[in-house]
Design a protein around this motif. Structure first.
Motif, PDB file in Angstrom:
ATOM      1  N   THR A 154      39.154  28.209  36.189  1.00 10.13           N
ATOM      2  CA  THR A 154      39.354  29.440  35.427  1.00 10.13           C
ATOM      3  C   THR A 154      39.453  30.623  36.377  1.00 10.13           C
ATOM      4  O   THR A 154      40.306  31.510  36.215  1.00 10.13           O
ATOM      5  N   ALA A 155      38.578  30.644  37.371  1.00 11.52           N
ATOM      6  CA  ALA A 155      38.597  31.726  38.356  1.00 11.52           C
ATOM      7  C   ALA A 155      39.933  31.789  39.087  1.00 11.52           C
ATOM      8  O   ALA A 155      40.440  32.881  39.398  1.00 11.52           O
ATOM      9  N   ASP A 156      40.535  30.632  39.343  1.00  6.87           N
ATOM     10  CA  ASP A 156      41.830  30.612  40.029  1.00  6.87           C
ATOM     11  C   ASP A 156      42.927  31.270  39.198  1.00  6.87           C
ATOM     12  O   ASP A 156      43.855  31.877  39.737  1.00  6.87           O
ATOM     13  N   VAL A 157      42.831  31.140  37.870  1.00 11.92           N
ATOM     14  CA  VAL A 157      43.804  31.818  37.012  1.00 11.92           C
ATOM     15  C   VAL A 157      43.547  33.323  37.022  1.00 11.92           C
ATOM     16  O   VAL A 157      44.479  34.134  37.154  1.00 11.92           O
ATOM     17  N   LEU A 158      42.296  33.713  36.885  1.00 14.97           N
ATOM     18  CA  LEU A 158      41.951  35.132  36.872  1.00 14.97           C
ATOM     19  C   LEU A 158      42.390  35.831  38.150  1.00 14.97           C
ATOM     20  O   LEU A 158      42.786  37.003  38.128  1.00 14.97           O
ATOM     21  N   LEU A 159      42.336  35.129  39.277  1.00 14.79           N
ATOM     22  CA  LEU A 159      42.795  35.703  40.540  1.00 14.79           C
ATOM     23  C   LEU A 159      44.241  36.166  40.439  1.00 14.79           C
ATOM     24  O   LEU A 159      44.599  37.258  40.901  1.00 14.79           O
ATOM     25  N   THR A 160      45.067  35.363  39.800  1.00 12.75           N
ATOM     26  CA  THR A 160      46.497  35.706  39.741  1.00 12.75           C
ATOM     27  C   THR A 160      46.748  36.896  38.824  1.00 12.75           C
ATOM     28  O   THR A 160      47.653  37.694  39.067  1.00 12.75           O
ATOM     29  N   VAL A 161      45.950  37.006  37.765  1.00  7.83           N
ATOM     30  CA  VAL A 161      46.101  38.128  36.842  1.00  7.83           C
ATOM     31  C   VAL A 161      45.812  39.444  37.557  1.00  7.83           C
ATOM     32  O   VAL A 161      46.582  40.412  37.476  1.00  7.83           O
ATOM     33  N   GLU A 162      44.703  39.479  38.291  1.00  9.34           N
ATOM     34  CA  GLU A 162      44.321  40.727  38.945  1.00  9.34           C
ATOM     35  C   GLU A 162      45.138  40.997  40.207  1.00  9.34           C
ATOM     36  O   GLU A 162      45.457  42.158  40.503  1.00  9.34           O
ATOM     37  N   ALA A 163      45.511  39.949  40.939  1.00 13.60           N
ATOM     38  CA  ALA A 163      46.365  40.152  42.121  1.00 13.60           C
ATOM     39  C   ALA A 163      47.688  40.772  41.708  1.00 13.60           C
ATOM     40  O   ALA A 163      48.206  41.679  42.375  1.00 13.60           O
ATOM     41  N   THR A 164      48.247  40.307  40.610  1.00 10.23           N
ATOM     42  CA  THR A 164      49.510  40.874  40.126  1.00 10.23           C
ATOM     43  C   THR A 164      49.322  42.328  39.713  1.00 10.23           C
ATOM     44  O   THR A 164      50.160  43.191  40.019  1.00 10.23           O
ATOM     45  N   ARG A 165      48.240  42.620  39.015  1.00 12.18           N
ATOM     46  CA  ARG A 165      47.989  44.003  38.586  1.00 12.18           C
ATOM     47  C   ARG A 165      47.840  44.939  39.783  1.00 12.18           C
ATOM     48  O   ARG A 165      48.403  46.032  39.820  1.00 12.18           O
TER      49      ARG A 165
END
Length: 315
Positions: free
Chosen positions: A200-211
């Motif tokens: 789950t943390a790996d998905v959240l990383l991509t959300v915030e990195a993109t933002r």
């Protein structure tokens, strides 16, 4: 005639011409990556090898980031022999060791167009913590990759358009990140639960990195590669997936290379892909093999919170 992605009107997700049985070579057929540079962690086994080989076959200079350098050199030589690409190199990286990650990022020179955070461990039977007190699956699968990604920001930004691929899993559907007990100091340890949290943390990383980084030309997406027999299952007694649902390494790598390099995903970030297509957001765990990404895994507030906590943990 060039294929284009479409938006599924029912799920509002991005769909491509590829699917569960597509191979990484099919996904990148006709794509020329000459002049680009890719980094693949865990590239000396399983889908890591297939990912690195496909990117190299399309012309990218590829760095294999691995713990065992000698094994990595053997793989690099095999990739060069198969693809004719002479620019396949190896770097030592131990994601469990923050000093190894720091040494790796400090030594990096030049732009980076594709960062594939592929390495991982799964379902350690006993609670194991790093010398800094981090639960080992969370450290290797997420925190180590977070520190690597953070340390390579300038290299990604200098590429003039870069992509981050974060290898997640449908196992993320078994648990959100439990922010108040990341290292199992109060809860009974659960091997699959700990793995699920890290994914789950790996998905959240991509959300915030993109933002945070889209203005720097950096986009990130997460992928579920599917069920591929590899060393990842050594603590689970082997593959639990029915044979007709299993993928070959090149089929497993297809979604990774799609997200890393396909022009079909130009301008796309902060999303979760499986079987070469964006997965719908779900509010409860779907039936087996139905697919989907949990809403908590793409929650912008959760992504910001995790980023801030992780920044403190890796400093």
């Amino acid at each position: 005639m060039t294929a284009h992605p479409i938006i599924d009107t029912m799920t509002q997700t991005l769909q491509t011409p590829f699917g569960a049985t597509s191979t990484s070579e099919e996904v990148l057929a006709g794509v020329n990556l000459s002049g680009t540079r890719a980094l693949v962690t865990g590239a000396n086994s399983g889908i890591g090898i297939a990912t690195a080989r496909t990117l190299a076959g399309a012309g990218a200079a590829v760095v294999l980031a691995v713990r065992d350098v000698e094994a990595g050199k053997t793989v690099a030589a095999e990739i060069t022999q198969l693809t004719g690409n002479q620019d396949v190199t190896v770097g030592r990286l131990d994601l469990a060791d923050p000093s190894s990650v720091r040494t790796f990022t400090d030594a990096w020179d030049g732009p980076l167009h594709m960062l594939v955070n592929n390495a991982g461990i799964m379902a350690l039977p006993d609670l194991t913590r790093t010398p800094r007190g981090r639960e080992m699956q969370f450290q290797v699968n997420f925190l180590g990759h977070f520190a690597l990604t953070l340390g390579l920001h300038d290299a990604l930004a200098s590429a003039g358009g870069a992509r981050i691929v974060s290898l997640s899993s449908n196992a993320h559907l078994y648990s959100p990140v439990i922010f108040d007990d990341l290292d199992y100091r109060f809860r009974p340890y659960n091997p699959i639960g700990a793995y699920a949290e890290s994914k789950t943390a790996d998905v959240l990383l991509t959300v915030e990195a993109t933002r945070r980084w889209s203005g720097d030309g950096i986009l990130a997406n997460a992928v579920h590669p599917g069920a591929i027999e590899s060393n990842l299952q050594k603590h689970t007694g082997g593959m639990q997936t029915p044979p007709d649902r299993r993928k070959s390494p090149t089929q497993g790598a297809a979604t990774s290379v799609l997200v890393a390099a396909s022009p079909l995903l130009d301008g796309i970030g902060g999303r979760y892909f499986e079987d070469c297509n964006e997965a719908p957001v779900v509010d409860e765990r779907p039936a087996p093999f139905a697919g989907g990404v949990a809403r908590y895994a793409v929650d912008p507030e959760g992504a910001q919170r995790l980023w801030n906590i992780a920044t403190e943990l890796v400093s």
